[in-house]
Design a protein around this motif. Sequence first.
Motif, PDB file in Angstrom:
ATOM      1  N   SER A  57     -23.012  54.505  11.538  1.00 28.31           N
ATOM      2  CA  SER A  57     -24.007  53.444  11.137  1.00 28.31           C
ATOM      3  C   SER A  57     -24.182  53.927   9.668  1.00 28.31           C
ATOM      4  O   SER A  57     -23.887  54.767   9.232  1.00 28.31           O
ATOM      5  CB  SER A  57     -25.344  53.305  11.796  1.00 28.31           C
ATOM      6  OG  SER A  57     -26.221  54.587  11.772  1.00 28.31           O
ATOM      7  N   THR A  58     -24.454  52.739   8.908  1.00 31.38           N
ATOM      8  CA  THR A  58     -24.809  52.571   7.472  1.00 31.38           C
ATOM      9  C   THR A  58     -26.115  53.628   7.243  1.00 31.38           C
ATOM     10  O   THR A  58     -26.891  53.947   8.591  1.00 31.38           O
ATOM     11  CB  THR A  58     -25.075  51.394   6.916  1.00 31.38           C
ATOM     12  OG1 THR A  58     -26.241  50.652   7.639  1.00 31.38           O
ATOM     13  CG2 THR A  58     -24.041  50.390   7.063  1.00 31.38           C
ATOM     14  N   ILE A  59     -26.490  54.252   5.872  1.00 35.31           N
ATOM     15  CA  ILE A  59     -27.453  55.258   5.897  1.00 35.31           C
ATOM     16  C   ILE A  59     -28.922  54.415   6.212  1.00 35.31           C
ATOM     17  O   ILE A  59     -29.788  55.232   6.598  1.00 35.31           O
ATOM     18  CB  ILE A  59     -27.292  55.902   4.549  1.00 35.31           C
ATOM     19  CG1 ILE A  59     -27.646  54.600   3.557  1.00 35.31           C
ATOM     20  CG2 ILE A  59     -26.204  56.439   4.355  1.00 35.31           C
ATOM     21  CD1 ILE A  59     -27.655  55.103   2.145  1.00 35.31           C
ATOM     22  N   ASP A  60     -29.108  53.277   6.409  1.00 32.89           N
ATOM     23  CA  ASP A  60     -30.322  52.792   6.575  1.00 32.89           C
ATOM     24  C   ASP A  60     -30.611  52.435   7.894  1.00 32.89           C
ATOM     25  O   ASP A  60     -31.546  51.760   8.407  1.00 32.89           O
ATOM     26  CB  ASP A  60     -30.510  51.400   5.718  1.00 32.89           C
ATOM     27  CG  ASP A  60     -29.653  50.408   5.807  1.00 32.89           C
ATOM     28  OD1 ASP A  60     -28.473  50.561   6.784  1.00 32.89           O
ATOM     29  OD2 ASP A  60     -29.696  49.379   5.017  1.00 32.89           O
ATOM     30  N   GLY A  61     -29.285  52.509   8.822  1.00 29.22           N
ATOM     31  CA  GLY A  61     -29.244  52.301  10.305  1.00 29.22           C
ATOM     32  C   GLY A  61     -29.270  50.769  10.698  1.00 29.22           C
ATOM     33  O   GLY A  61     -29.584  50.599  11.777  1.00 29.22           O
ATOM     34  N   LYS A  62     -29.270  49.903   9.663  1.00 26.03           N
ATOM     35  CA  LYS A  62     -29.307  48.487  10.188  1.00 26.03           C
ATOM     36  C   LYS A  62     -28.130  47.902  10.465  1.00 26.03           C
ATOM     37  O   LYS A  62     -27.984  46.979  11.236  1.00 26.03           O
ATOM     38  CB  LYS A  62     -29.591  47.796   8.699  1.00 26.03           C
ATOM     39  CG  LYS A  62     -31.217  47.904   8.448  1.00 26.03           C
ATOM     40  CD  LYS A  62     -31.659  47.150   7.185  1.00 26.03           C
ATOM     41  CE  LYS A  62     -32.872  47.353   6.890  1.00 26.03           C
ATOM     42  NZ  LYS A  62     -33.386  46.711   5.800  1.00 26.03           N
ATOM     43  N   VAL A  63     -26.999  48.680  10.189  1.00 25.39           N
ATOM     44  CA  VAL A  63     -25.574  48.027  10.677  1.00 25.39           C
ATOM     45  C   VAL A  63     -24.640  49.149  11.295  1.00 25.39           C
ATOM     46  O   VAL A  63     -24.825  50.235  10.585  1.00 25.39           O
ATOM     47  CB  VAL A  63     -24.794  47.372   9.455  1.00 25.39           C
ATOM     48  CG1 VAL A  63     -23.515  46.789   9.744  1.00 25.39           C
ATOM     49  CG2 VAL A  63     -25.694  46.338   8.892  1.00 25.39           C
ATOM     50  N   GLY A  64     -24.079  48.793  12.450  1.00 27.52           N
ATOM     51  CA  GLY A  64     -23.208  49.977  12.988  1.00 27.52           C
ATOM     52  C   GLY A  64     -21.703  49.216  13.230  1.00 27.52           C
ATOM     53  O   GLY A  64     -21.442  48.032  13.216  1.00 27.52           O
ATOM     54  N   PHE A  65     -20.826  50.417  13.074  1.00 28.99           N
ATOM     55  CA  PHE A  65     -19.500  50.073  13.322  1.00 28.99           C
ATOM     56  C   PHE A  65     -18.811  50.954  14.433  1.00 28.99           C
ATOM     57  O   PHE A  65     -19.295  52.338  14.476  1.00 28.99           O
ATOM     58  CB  PHE A  65     -18.666  50.338  11.851  1.00 28.99           C
ATOM     59  CG  PHE A  65     -19.349  49.306  10.885  1.00 28.99           C
ATOM     60  CD1 PHE A  65     -18.431  47.948  10.619  1.00 28.99           C
ATOM     61  CD2 PHE A  65     -20.230  49.799   9.969  1.00 28.99           C
ATOM     62  CE1 PHE A  65     -18.846  47.201   9.756  1.00 28.99           C
ATOM     63  CE2 PHE A  65     -20.664  48.890   8.769  1.00 28.99           C
ATOM     64  CZ  PHE A  65     -19.808  47.875   8.600  1.00 28.99           C
ATOM     65  N   ILE A  66     -17.981  50.361  15.215  1.00 26.47           N
ATOM     66  CA  ILE A  66     -17.220  51.311  16.153  1.00 26.47           C
ATOM     67  C   ILE A  66     -15.754  50.865  16.012  1.00 26.47           C
ATOM     68  O   ILE A  66     -15.482  49.804  15.757  1.00 26.47           O
ATOM     69  CB  ILE A  66     -17.766  50.794  17.435  1.00 26.47           C
ATOM     70  CG1 ILE A  66     -17.447  49.566  17.897  1.00 26.47           C
ATOM     71  CG2 ILE A  66     -18.899  51.825  17.764  1.00 26.47           C
ATOM     72  CD1 ILE A  66     -17.785  49.371  19.473  1.00 26.47           C
ATOM     73  N   VAL A  67     -14.999  51.810  16.181  1.00 26.68           N
ATOM     74  CA  VAL A  67     -13.354  51.752  16.136  1.00 26.68           C
ATOM     75  C   VAL A  67     -12.795  52.164  17.562  1.00 26.68           C
ATOM     76  O   VAL A  67     -13.234  53.196  18.091  1.00 26.68           O
ATOM     77  CB  VAL A  67     -12.873  52.516  15.008  1.00 26.68           C
ATOM     78  CG1 VAL A  67     -11.365  52.455  14.868  1.00 26.68           C
ATOM     79  CG2 VAL A  67     -13.185  52.283  13.851  1.00 26.68           C
ATOM     80  N   THR A  68     -12.081  51.431  18.146  1.00 26.34           N
ATOM     81  CA  THR A  68     -11.428  51.832  19.243  1.00 26.34           C
ATOM     82  C   THR A  68     -10.076  52.382  19.308  1.00 26.34           C
ATOM     83  O   THR A  68      -9.480  52.417  18.121  1.00 26.34           O
ATOM     84  CB  THR A  68     -11.349  50.357  20.162  1.00 26.34           C
ATOM     85  OG1 THR A  68     -10.071  49.532  19.759  1.00 26.34           O
ATOM     86  CG2 THR A  68     -12.411  49.554  20.294  1.00 26.34           C
ATOM     87  N   GLU A  69      -9.782  52.549  20.118  1.00 23.07           N
ATOM     88  CA  GLU A  69      -8.445  53.712  20.336  1.00 23.07           C
ATOM     89  C   GLU A  69      -7.213  52.716  20.085  1.00 23.07           C
ATOM     90  O   GLU A  69      -6.324  53.275  19.569  1.00 23.07           O
ATOM     91  CB  GLU A  69      -8.160  53.937  21.732  1.00 23.07           C
ATOM     92  CG  GLU A  69      -7.915  52.922  22.803  1.00 23.07           C
ATOM     93  CD  GLU A  69      -7.819  53.569  24.342  1.00 23.07           C
ATOM     94  OE1 GLU A  69      -7.606  54.805  24.327  1.00 23.07           O
ATOM     95  OE2 GLU A  69      -8.087  52.822  25.173  1.00 23.07           O
ATOM     96  N   THR A  70      -7.227  51.369  19.987  1.00 27.03           N
ATOM     97  CA  THR A  70      -6.218  50.362  19.549  1.00 27.03           C
ATOM     98  C   THR A  70      -6.315  49.995  18.011  1.00 27.03           C
ATOM     99  O   THR A  70      -5.567  49.467  17.587  1.00 27.03           O
ATOM    100  CB  THR A  70      -6.547  49.118  20.288  1.00 27.03           C
ATOM    101  OG1 THR A  70      -7.785  48.297  20.076  1.00 27.03           O
ATOM    102  CG2 THR A  70      -6.353  49.293  21.785  1.00 27.03           C
TER     103      THR A  70
END
Length: 339
Positions: A57-70
Amino acid sequence: VRGSLKFRIIGKNMKFVVLLAVIFLSVIENVQNQTCTTQNILVYSTEIDGEVIISKSTIDGKVGFIVTETGSLYRSTDNGTTWVSQGSKMKNFYTEDIYNWYPGVGIYSLEVSPVDAQTVYFLGQSLFMWITRDAGETYNFTATETPVLDIKTHPTKPDWLIGSALSKECNYTSFPPCVVELIFSEDYGITWKSKFKPITSYDWGRAGIAPYPLETIFVCGWLPDDNNQISYLPKDEKFLTSTDFFRTTKTLQSGYDFVYHKEVDVIILGQETDSSHLQMSTSSDGGETWKVIIFPYSEENVDKAAYILPYRSIGSVFIALSRNNSCLLYTSDAADEED
């Protein structure tokens, strides 16, 4: 436990669902006994196309990202309740020809700026890289001359990056002079310059820690001998530092791999003692002085070392050692001491 938050990923038939449950528990007491009841259970689900391998997540915790195995990238702006694929935003930078030439292009690594909540870097397969400066609302695309293996964000300047990349010679050979080199960008990863080669590991040194210059960098690498030749042997590799992007270089110690624990300003360095064993040393003054790390089995040799340094555990250092086909985990709350 009131207001606890749980995050699980469940896989079935190669389809994955992200479940987010917010559970509030209340304890009801009476004369007879104590009972625990569960109230206000909220469950959300989002389908994604594979197992999650990266989540940040961004340092302010407002936006998160995930990456999958694909290699797919997903983004959340509501504390993980919903996740939206970012593929449609990124495809705008491709042409059909690039897709045919580089099939299966995807994200395999991402780095969040430690000082700018809007800046995130995404490394793609082959020569591709994306940068967002608005926390994923838009993405800028760039292509590098040779594959970038990984990157590290500067502790105080969001536009500065260092990374490791295959040298240009790797375009026509897999042997030296094909090596891994240190590269630097001062424009959010749009353009890169080679700064030092060959290397095996690198990091921003004490950059941002007064009175050290912002350009302070640590690397493990080789220096040419008096005949301008490089041996590439582990015993000849050095732990080096520079404060001017390697216009000048200072040798601090012999060593072939290191980890710098920024939160406690500790360096863990691996040093080869013979062809199959190593010792580990630590420094808490930027590499000026060193102490050999003493393990409970100090009379035995270590075959291989990997270092695990969790940044959230301020003051603690974790070291995982592989020895005789087994894994041993050690921890110390004073890494600069011999214990």
